[in-house]
Design an enzyme around this catalytic site. Structure first.
Site, mmCIF file in Angstrom:
data_model
loop_
_atom_site.group_PDB
_atom_site.id
_atom_site.type_symbol
_atom_site.label_atom_id
_atom_site.label_comp_id
_atom_site.label_asym_id
_atom_site.label_seq_id
_atom_site.Cartn_x
_atom_site.Cartn_y
_atom_site.Cartn_z
ATOM 1 C CE LYS A 22 -2.923 2.616 3.278
ATOM 2 N NZ LYS A 22 -1.943 3.694 3.550
ATOM 3 C CG ASN A 23 2.417 2.612 3.549
ATOM 4 O OD1 ASN A 23 1.317 3.135 3.418
ATOM 5 N ND2 ASN A 23 2.821 2.106 4.693
ATOM 6 N NE ARG A 92 -0.241 12.551 6.571
ATOM 7 C CZ ARG A 92 -0.026 13.858 6.666
ATOM 8 N NH1 ARG A 92 -1.062 14.676 6.718
ATOM 9 N NH2 ARG A 92 1.191 14.357 6.706
ATOM 10 C CB CYS A 116 -6.162 6.705 9.892
ATOM 11 S SG CYS A 116 -6.642 5.211 8.999
ATOM 12 N NE ARG A 121 -1.168 10.960 9.675
ATOM 13 C CZ ARG A 121 -1.693 9.987 8.935
ATOM 14 N NH1 ARG A 121 -3.001 9.810 8.915
ATOM 15 N NH2 ARG A 121 -0.928 9.197 8.225
ATOM 16 N N PRO A 122 1.065 17.310 10.252
ATOM 17 C CG PRO A 122 2.848 18.434 11.234
ATOM 18 C CD PRO A 122 1.863 17.328 11.486
ATOM 19 C CB ILE A 123 1.450 18.724 4.694
ATOM 20 C CG1 ILE A 123 0.544 19.966 4.634
ATOM 21 C CG2 ILE A 123 0.616 17.464 4.831
ATOM 22 C CD1 ILE A 123 -0.311 20.016 3.381
ATOM 23 C CG ASP A 124 5.567 21.467 8.928
ATOM 24 O OD1 ASP A 124 5.028 20.365 9.044
ATOM 25 O OD2 ASP A 124 6.551 21.823 9.605
ATOM 26 C CG LEU A 125 8.900 18.702 7.479
ATOM 27 C CD1 LEU A 125 9.407 17.344 7.930
ATOM 28 C CD2 LEU A 125 9.988 19.761 7.659
ATOM 29 C CG ASP A 305 2.017 2.142 9.084
ATOM 30 O OD1 ASP A 305 1.496 3.023 9.797
ATOM 31 O OD2 ASP A 305 2.170 2.272 7.849
ATOM 32 N NE ARG A 398 -7.402 4.571 4.191
ATOM 33 C CZ ARG A 398 -6.506 5.325 4.828
ATOM 34 N NH1 ARG A 398 -6.603 5.508 6.118
ATOM 35 N NH2 ARG A 398 -5.516 5.874 4.172
#
Length: 420
Positions: A22-23, A92, A116, A121-125, A305, A398
């Protein structure tokens, strides 16, 4: 949404095949947008996240054919740079399409991604990396809208080895002008798999699997063919299932190096493991040992995970174990559900779990609150006395193609009941 009904107390004895990861598949599907050509991607897991990504690809203008394993994407006709709100809100990892769209077209418009509920879970990076490459973002509290005349290669120093940010910057850098260097990069095997696909399409990327990745921009990509790596998290889940039932199981299509962080813990607990070609065999004695401290860390540390699944396992091992979740501060929803089954687990500060193993869990009605927590509850049900019902099956779907068929092939007693 459906539910799983598990009859516990049966020792697993059988074998199962591990499907594509999946990942790995989700960023590779986003990478197919970059090619402007046909990509043939094999071993694509038929999970709901794959189907959601296909909806995104078709929305953007790709033609997609999928038979449940091999996926053929032609991205020559992409004519949109806005991601569909419905798909983005469910997943996400949809944010990974931002790097591909910026890389090919220099623009992207998207709502913030869902998925989930695992805490902040920031996306700043991701955004910081894009800005360093020349992307200007509109100031909006609920949308990601960015544009660049032409992405420029640069050095991007990640302050944390974020898998998503590493992948997104890789995608953005493939067609950028000049060289992009990512330091502090995540080292997960799925990043190595993304590099493999990009190289098959003619990209000049090196260093995946180390902390420094170098991308020399190219003018265009070519049609690609690629096979997705086996899912190490699915493999780890089924190994934990074998251990929690004191079973004797064989898992086919495994890269043992990818799952070493999990097999190392199992070996320390007293589980016997050995390879037979591309298969891994597990035999678990009834007298397993507790784990003094299990910490989740970025790869090559123990994967977050698998935290929930191993927490369920340790709840059945006599003695005191401690699990520390260091990546997602809210990855503990499974603890309260395990308590309904008789687990003795105390939570300290949302991220440290003190586990006093019990001799036997008991069946109960529980509900999945996220993907891996749902898998953990199924594992707990396999070892419990009586019947366990795990609601909210959609979360588990999922990430597992058919967890019912897999567990049945391993000798477990489980069935799925649809809510329709």
């Amino acid at each position: 949404m459906g539910k799983y009904v598990v009859a516990g107390g049966k020792r697993l004895d059988g074998e199962a095949n591990i499907h594509g990861a999946k990942n790995a598949v989700l960023p590779i599907l986003a990478a197919a947008v970059l090619t402007g050509a046909q990509s043939v991607i094999r071993n694509c897991p038929d999970i709901s996240d794959t189907r959601c990504s296909i909806k995104i690809l078709r929305h953007l203008g790709c033609s997609v054919d999928y038979d449940g394993s091999t996926l053929v994407v032609n991205s020559a006709g992409v004519n949109k740079t806005t991601l569909p709100c419905e798909a983005v809100s469910k997943m996400r990892s949809s944010i990974i399409f931002a790097g591909a769209l910026l890389g090919r077209f220099g623009e992207v418009d998207s709502a913030f991604p869902g998925g989930c509920l695992l805490g902040d879970r920031p996306i700043d990076l991701h955004l910081q990396g894009f800005r360093k490459m020349g992307v200007a973002f509109e100031d909006s509290p609920d949308r990601i809208t960015g544009k660049a005349n032409k992405l420029q290669g640069t050095r991007i120093d990640l302050t944390f080895p974020s898998v998503g940010a590493t992948q997104n910057i890789m995608l953005a850098g493939v067609l950028a002008e000049g060289t992009t260097i990512i330091t502090g990069a995540a080292k997960e095997p799925e990043i190595v798999d993304l590099q493999g696909f990009l190289r098959s399409a003619g990209a000049n990327v090196s260093g995946a699997g180390t902390s420094t990745i170098v991308i020399d921009g190219v003018k265009s990509l070519r049609p690609a063919q690629y096979t997705i790596m086996p899912d190490r998290i699915v493999a780890g889940t089924y190994l934990a299932a074998g251990a929690i039932t004191h079973g004797y199981i064989r898992l086919n299509n495994i890269n043992r190096l990818d799952i070493y962080p999990a097999t190392r813990v199992l070996a320390d607990m007293g589980v016997d493991l050995w390879s037979e070609g591309s298969a891994l065999v597990l035999k678990a004695d009834k007298n397993l040992s507790p784990v003094p401290l299990l910490k989740t860390k970025p790869h090559p540390g123990f994967p977050t995970d698998l935290q929930a699944q191993f927490t369920a396992l340790l709840a059945t091992v006599k003695g005191r174990s401690v699990v520390e979740e260091n990546l997602f501060e809210a990855r503990h929803a499974h603890i309260a559900e395990l308590a309904k089954m008789g687990a003795d687990i105390k939570v300290e500060g949302d991220s440290r779990f003190i586990i006093n193993g019990v001799s036997r869990l008991h069946g109960a009605e529980v509900a999945a609150k996220d993907l891996r927590g749902g898998a953990a509850l199924i594992l707990a049900g396999l070892s419990a006395e009586g019947i366990t019902t795990v609601g909210n099956a959609c979360y588990v779907q999922r990430g597992y193609v058919d967890i019912v068929a897999d567990i049945q092939s391993l000798g477990g007693d489980i069935k799925f009941i649809s809510s329709e």
